[in-house]
Structures are given as structure tokens and as C-alpha cells.
Write a protein that holds these residues in place. Structure first.
Motif, PDB file in Angstrom:
ATOM      1  N   VAL A 154      62.681  17.233  50.236  1.00  0.00           N
ATOM      2  CA  VAL A 154      61.474  18.211  50.029  1.00  0.00           C
ATOM      3  C   VAL A 154      60.564  17.868  51.306  1.00  0.00           C
ATOM      4  O   VAL A 154      60.358  16.597  51.574  1.00  0.00           O
ATOM      5  N   TYR A 155      60.019  18.996  51.381  1.00  0.00           N
ATOM      6  CA  TYR A 155      58.932  19.058  52.476  1.00  0.00           C
ATOM      7  C   TYR A 155      57.864  20.021  52.326  1.00  0.00           C
ATOM      8  O   TYR A 155      58.156  21.159  52.396  1.00  0.00           O
ATOM      9  N   ASP A 156      56.715  19.605  51.739  1.00  0.00           N
ATOM     10  CA  ASP A 156      55.625  20.399  51.297  1.00  0.00           C
ATOM     11  C   ASP A 156      54.661  20.549  52.786  1.00  0.00           C
ATOM     12  O   ASP A 156      53.903  19.515  52.864  1.00  0.00           O
TER      13      ASP A 156
ATOM     14  N   LEU B 280      53.876  16.096  52.107  1.00  0.00           N
ATOM     15  CA  LEU B 280      55.044  15.213  51.636  1.00  0.00           C
ATOM     16  C   LEU B 280      56.107  15.693  52.158  1.00  0.00           C
ATOM     17  O   LEU B 280      56.689  16.925  52.126  1.00  0.00           O
ATOM     18  N   LYS B 281      57.149  14.473  52.743  1.00  0.00           N
ATOM     19  CA  LYS B 281      58.570  14.716  53.276  1.00  0.00           C
ATOM     20  C   LYS B 281      58.979  13.505  52.525  1.00  0.00           C
ATOM     21  O   LYS B 281      59.042  12.497  53.177  1.00  0.00           O
TER      22      LYS B 281
ATOM     23  N   LEU C 174      49.438   9.584  48.091  1.00  0.00           N
ATOM     24  CA  LEU C 174      48.343  10.761  47.990  1.00  0.00           C
ATOM     25  C   LEU C 174      49.281  12.269  48.299  1.00  0.00           C
ATOM     26  O   LEU C 174      48.804  13.121  47.377  1.00  0.00           O
ATOM     27  N   GLU C 175      49.801  12.171  49.079  1.00  0.00           N
ATOM     28  CA  GLU C 175      50.795  13.343  49.458  1.00  0.00           C
ATOM     29  C   GLU C 175      51.522  13.734  48.307  1.00  0.00           C
ATOM     30  O   GLU C 175      51.652  14.948  47.877  1.00  0.00           O
ATOM     31  N   PHE C 176      52.167  12.733  47.542  1.00  0.00           N
ATOM     32  CA  PHE C 176      52.977  13.183  46.070  1.00  0.00           C
ATOM     33  C   PHE C 176      51.946  13.741  45.113  1.00  0.00           C
ATOM     34  O   PHE C 176      52.381  14.771  44.748  1.00  0.00           O
TER      35      PHE C 176
END
Length: 529
Positions: free
Chosen positions: A185-187, A192-193, A207-209
Motif C-alpha cells: 500500500v502507498y497512500d 503511508l507506504k 500517524l500516516e496509518f
């Protein structure tokens, strides 16, 4: 986050009893508190004098300092900003007997009525408006509490607010949180990666998650609430199994991070008060903590927004009536057995409240009855075309008459008001007409009904089915219906966040799925590296 903060503060008092008063005062000095001004209503004690605890946990998107600007982005042109939205909203319900808890997320894209509010800290005020629920925080935390209370009918005793840097501090303090993702996954929006599998996330990665809304589910805020539940469940399991509370240095780090990371109401505005809450929260077994997401339906006026959906009022009622969503052993919950079962009224033909208008007629001798009920309906998101009138003649019994093909609309109104099916009538005309009879002379929920609606002034109702506390005399809500389509799971459930299969992200101007973006961005390091 709330349970973690509470647990570490509770242990802190024991561990540091001999260290000195200065340490206690240091932690008190970290806490920022705000008055609720009675905006959240009040609980009712059960037969044993015990009361539930309901806390609104908010995650703010504010960029009100340099640290949050750096973490959240978006300050390049405007610099440090004022105001914020509650992009995360969770109602945490702790049962009166402390045997169970429910955590209900409210998607930030929900459209609702925001009541009149004034933020004492900034002086900013609003006469009230219909808008996105997370925007109420712009008028202060008490306004956000009042908005959630008005929407759900659930009394809110306390609030806890955390910003971007608070999430980073807390995840670092617990030593990282193990989470699993179903695929690469890469948002590209939250950054988030992660590769497929399990990862331990700290700081910015955590935090990214929890911020990722394009990486999971359908790419909307609904998918984000589910991944946040996965994150919090994993944090709770780790915290309770790792023996953290036996390590004084770890306890200090947790307590210091927790008190610096949170803004709370005055009722929680000291270490002593937080420790008292911690003692209550810690009694709840992990297997009897249920995470759910409020059911929604598409907003007919805006494809990017949602409205309260079928089943949500029943979910609200289980919380307001202090009903558990798990069994005694926690192994087989209503959540596990009912997620795929629709409620009798939550059919594909159900009509969103925003599409429905009602003519409310007063058939009683009480002045203002029609206006009170009509206002309660519009406050719950029913159409602004809802009107009032006097009934042609006095009515002994309340009835809701609907036109041909409008039974689904009538059922939506009945669900909102707690009106039994026996009060519905099919007429020969068109539209919906609600005649208030002498059997309903006060309150905005039908006496004895299961509605969780609140009064127009934002307070909990005053009669029969309006009682909201643990001692409510109202008929119990259907717990299976409450968790239908609510993505319910207990804190013991271990599952992977489902990566979105849709083209929800963009890389170099090309739309693609989060997994395709991961493959196309090989040069970008993973978030946990």
C-alpha cells in the motif's frame, strides 16, 4: 489512545509515590483542559446507583503550531493556521457496571445539524447550521460535544482531543504498534507506504496509518475508521500484554506523553481525575470492548458526503441504554454473529432522512408540541421542508399517515421518533403527516419507544423513551440490528487492514490503486524504514 493514557496514568501514581510531589505537579502542568458547559447532557444512574461513562475522543486536523504544520502539511502558503476540524470522532462508552465498553466511530463526512455555539476561548460563534459534523470543532470542543449529543441522543460526559503531534508522541511512548496490511500500500496523500504483512509503527509512520483514507476500504473515511479500530485494538493488546506498567521508566514516558498530548474537559483536568477514570476503564476486559462505525447512507445532495443510515439509531440506542454488544465471555459477540444481517427496516428501499419532509400537526392541548417534534426531526437531518400545523380536531392517539409508495419514508420517521409500527397508517393522499395525540404530550421520542433522539435544545429527553441513562425504562434496543453493517469487532480481533482495490490515489498525475502506487514508487522508502 484514551485507554492507553488512562492505564499509564493509573500505574504512574503507584510507581512514583516516593519520587515526590514535584513530579505529580509536573504532570498536572502538562494538562490542557476546557469546560464543557453542560453541552453533553447527563447520565442516569442504574438501579444500583452506578452510571455509565461516555467520552468523545477527537482527533484534530489543526495546523495550529509548527510541529503540526510539519506533520500535517498544507501550511506552505498559509503558515500556522487557526481553527481545526474533528477528523476523528469516537464515542467511547464504558458500561455502568464496567463489564463492557463500546467504541463507536462517526465518519467525518457525516452531514448533520450543528447547534448554536460560542467558543469561550476564541469568541467565535455560530447561530447553528446544517453541515459536516467535523466542522463543529471550529467553535470549540464543547460545540463538537453538543453536536454529537444532538445527533445521537447519547449523553457525553467528557472529551479528549489529540492533534497530529499527540499521535506521534503516544505511539513513540508505547514503543510502536503492530499492524497488518492485506497488500502492498502507498497512500500518496497521507504518505503511508508499507509492504504486505505486519509492521510495527512508531511516530510519523503511526500517524500516516491512522490518517490514511485513500489506502484502505473504498478510499473514503469509512475505510479509515476501520483501520483506526485495528490500530487501537493492537495498541490495547500490546499495552496489556507487554508488562509495560512494571517498568518505571516506561511508565514515566507514557504518562508524560499522554498529559502533553491531550486536551480534555474540566472533569478530567488533573492527574487525580484521570487516574480515577483510569481505574474505571481498566476494569473492562479487552475481549468485551467492541469497536463499531456508525451506519451511513449516501447524501442525496452531495456524493462526497454521507447521512445517518439505517440501523444507526438502534446503535445509538444500545449505547444510550447501556447495552453490551458482547456476551459474557466475549468470544461470541453480537458483532460477530450479526454483521451481515440487515435489520427489518434497514432494507435496500430505506430512504435517507434528508430526502424526507413531514407535516407535523398538534392534536393535543399543549402549545408548541408540533414545533418541538418538527425541530427534533430537522435536527436529526430530516428535510428543511418539514412544517407544522394544528390538527383539524383533537387526537387521542399519535398517528403517522403516509401516501402510496411512501411506507419506507414513514418507517424512517418512525425509527427516528421511536414510534411503533401500530401507529402508522396508509392514506389516500401524498406526503407524510404526523398527528401528535394526547398519548404524547412531552418529549421528542414517543413514550416507550426505542429512539435515541434528543430534544431540540440538545439535552436528553424528559419522558418515557427519552431516558438515556443506564437506568432507562425504555425497551432494550436490538443489539444484532445495532451492529448490522457497523464493521463491528472486539479489541481481541486480529485482522489486516484491507488495502483499497480501487484507483484512490494519484502518482505523477496518474490515477492508480494503492498497490500499483507502491510498485511504481520503488525509490521511496517504506514508512517503517
Amino acid at each position: 489512545m484514551l485507554k492507553i493514557a488512562a492505564l499509564c496514568l493509573s500505574a504512574l501514581i503507584v510507581v512514583t509515590a516516593g519520587v515526590g510531589w514535584w513530579f505529580y505537579e509536573h504532570l498536572n502542568g502538562n494538562i490542557n483542559s476546557v469546560s464543557l458547559d453542560g453541552k453533553g447532557g447527563a447520565e442516569t444512574a442504574d438501579a444500583f446507583g452506578r452510571t455509565p461513562i461516555n467520552i468523545l475522543v477527537m482527533g484534530s486536523d489543526g495546523r495550529t503550531n509548527a510541529a503540526d504544520c510539519s506533520l500535517g502539511g498544507g501550511c506552505g502558503r498559509t503558515g500556522v493556521q487557526t481553527g481545526s476540524n474533528a477528523d476523528v470522532e469516537m464515542v467511547v462508552h464504558i458500561a455502568a457496571d464496567r463489564s463492557n465498553a463500546t467504541v463507536m466511530s462517526i465518519p467525518r463526512d457525516t452531514m448533520t445539524q450543528v447547534p448554536a455555539c460560542t467558543d469561550k476561548a476564541t469568541g467565535r460563534s455560530t447561530p447553528g447550521y446544517y453541515g459536516q459534523i467535523n466542522s463543529a470543532l471550529q467553535y470549540g470542543p464543547a460545540c463538537q460535544v453538543a453536536t454529537v449529543h444532538q445527533l445521537t441522543g447519547i449523553p457525553i460526559d467528557h472529551f479528549v482531543k489529540m492533534d497530529f503531534s499527540g499521535v506521534v508522541k503516544m505511539s513513540d511512548a508505547v514503543g510502536g504498534v503492530p499492524v497488518c496490511v492485506s497488500d502492498d500500500v502507498y497512500d500518496t496523500y497521507s504518505h503511508l507506504k508499507l509492504s504486505k504483512g505486519t509492521h510495527t509503527l512508531k511516530g510519523v509512520a503511526a500517524l500516516e496509518f491512522v490518517r490514511s483514507r485513500h489506502g484502505f476500504g473504498d478510499g473514503s473515511d469509512l475505510g479509515r475508521t476501520v483501520s483506526q479500530h485495528i490500530f487501537l485494538s493492537a495498541m490495547i493488546r500490546k499495552f496489556k500484554s507487554a508488562g509495560t506498567l512494571t517498568d518505571p521508566s516506561a511508565v514515566y514516558g507514557l504518562a508524560d506523553a499522554a498529559t502533553k498530548a491531550l486536551t480534555v474537559d474540566d472533569g478530567l483536568g488533573s492527574v487525580k481525575k484521570l487516574v480515577s477514570l483510569a481505574a474505571q476503564v481498566n476494569k473492562v476486559p479487552t475481549q468485551r470492548m467492541t469497536f463499531t462505525t456508525m451506519q451511513t447512507a449516501p447524501d442525496p445532495n452531495n456524493t462526497e458526503r454521507v447521512v445517518v443510515g439505517p440501523g444507526a439509531r438502534t446503535l445509538f440506542a444500545t449505547i444510550a441504554h447501556d447495552q453490551s454488544l458482547t456476551t459474557g465471555d466475549g468470544e461470541k459477540s453480537a458483532a460477530a454473529s450479526a454483521t451481515a444481517k440487515p435489520t427489518p427496516t434497514a432494507t435496500a428501499s430505506a430512504v435517507p432522512a434528508s430526502r424526507i419532509t413531514v407535516t407535523v400537526e398538534n392534536g393535543t392541548a399543549v402549545t408548541g408540541r408540533a414545533a418541538a417534534v418538527a425541530t427534533a426531526l430537522t435536527d436529526q437531518g430530516f428535510g428543511s421542508g418539514t412544517t407544522t400545523a394544528n390538527a383539524p380536531s383533537p387526537a387521542a392517539t399519535t398517528t403517522l399517515t403516509y401516501g402510496t409508495g411512501q411506507k419506507a419514508e414513514a418507517q424512517t420517521v418512525a425509527d427516528a421518533l421511536g414510534l411503533p409500527a401500530s401507529q402508522l397508517r396508509q392514506g389516500s393522499g401524498t406526503g407524510l403527516t404526523l398527528v401528535i395525540g394526547r398519548d404524547w404530550t412531552s418529549g421528542t421520542s414517543y413514550p416507550g419507544g426505542a429512539s435515541a433522539s434528543s430534544s431540540p435544545d440538545g439535552s436528553s429527553g424528559d419522558q418515557g423513551g427519552d431516558s438515556q441513562g443506564g437506568g432507562s425504562s425504555s425497551a432494550p434496543a436490538d443489539t444484532e440490528a445495532a451492529v448490522s453493517n457497523a464493521h463491528a469487532q472486539t479489541a481481541l480481533t486480529k485482522t489486516c487492514a484491507k488495502v483499497s482495490p480501487y484507483k484512490t490515489v494519484s502518482l505523477n498525475g496518474v490515477s492508480m490503486t494503492p498497490s500499483q502506487a507502491y510498485a511504481a514508487a520503488r525509490d521511496k522508502p517504506d514508512s517503517d524504514r
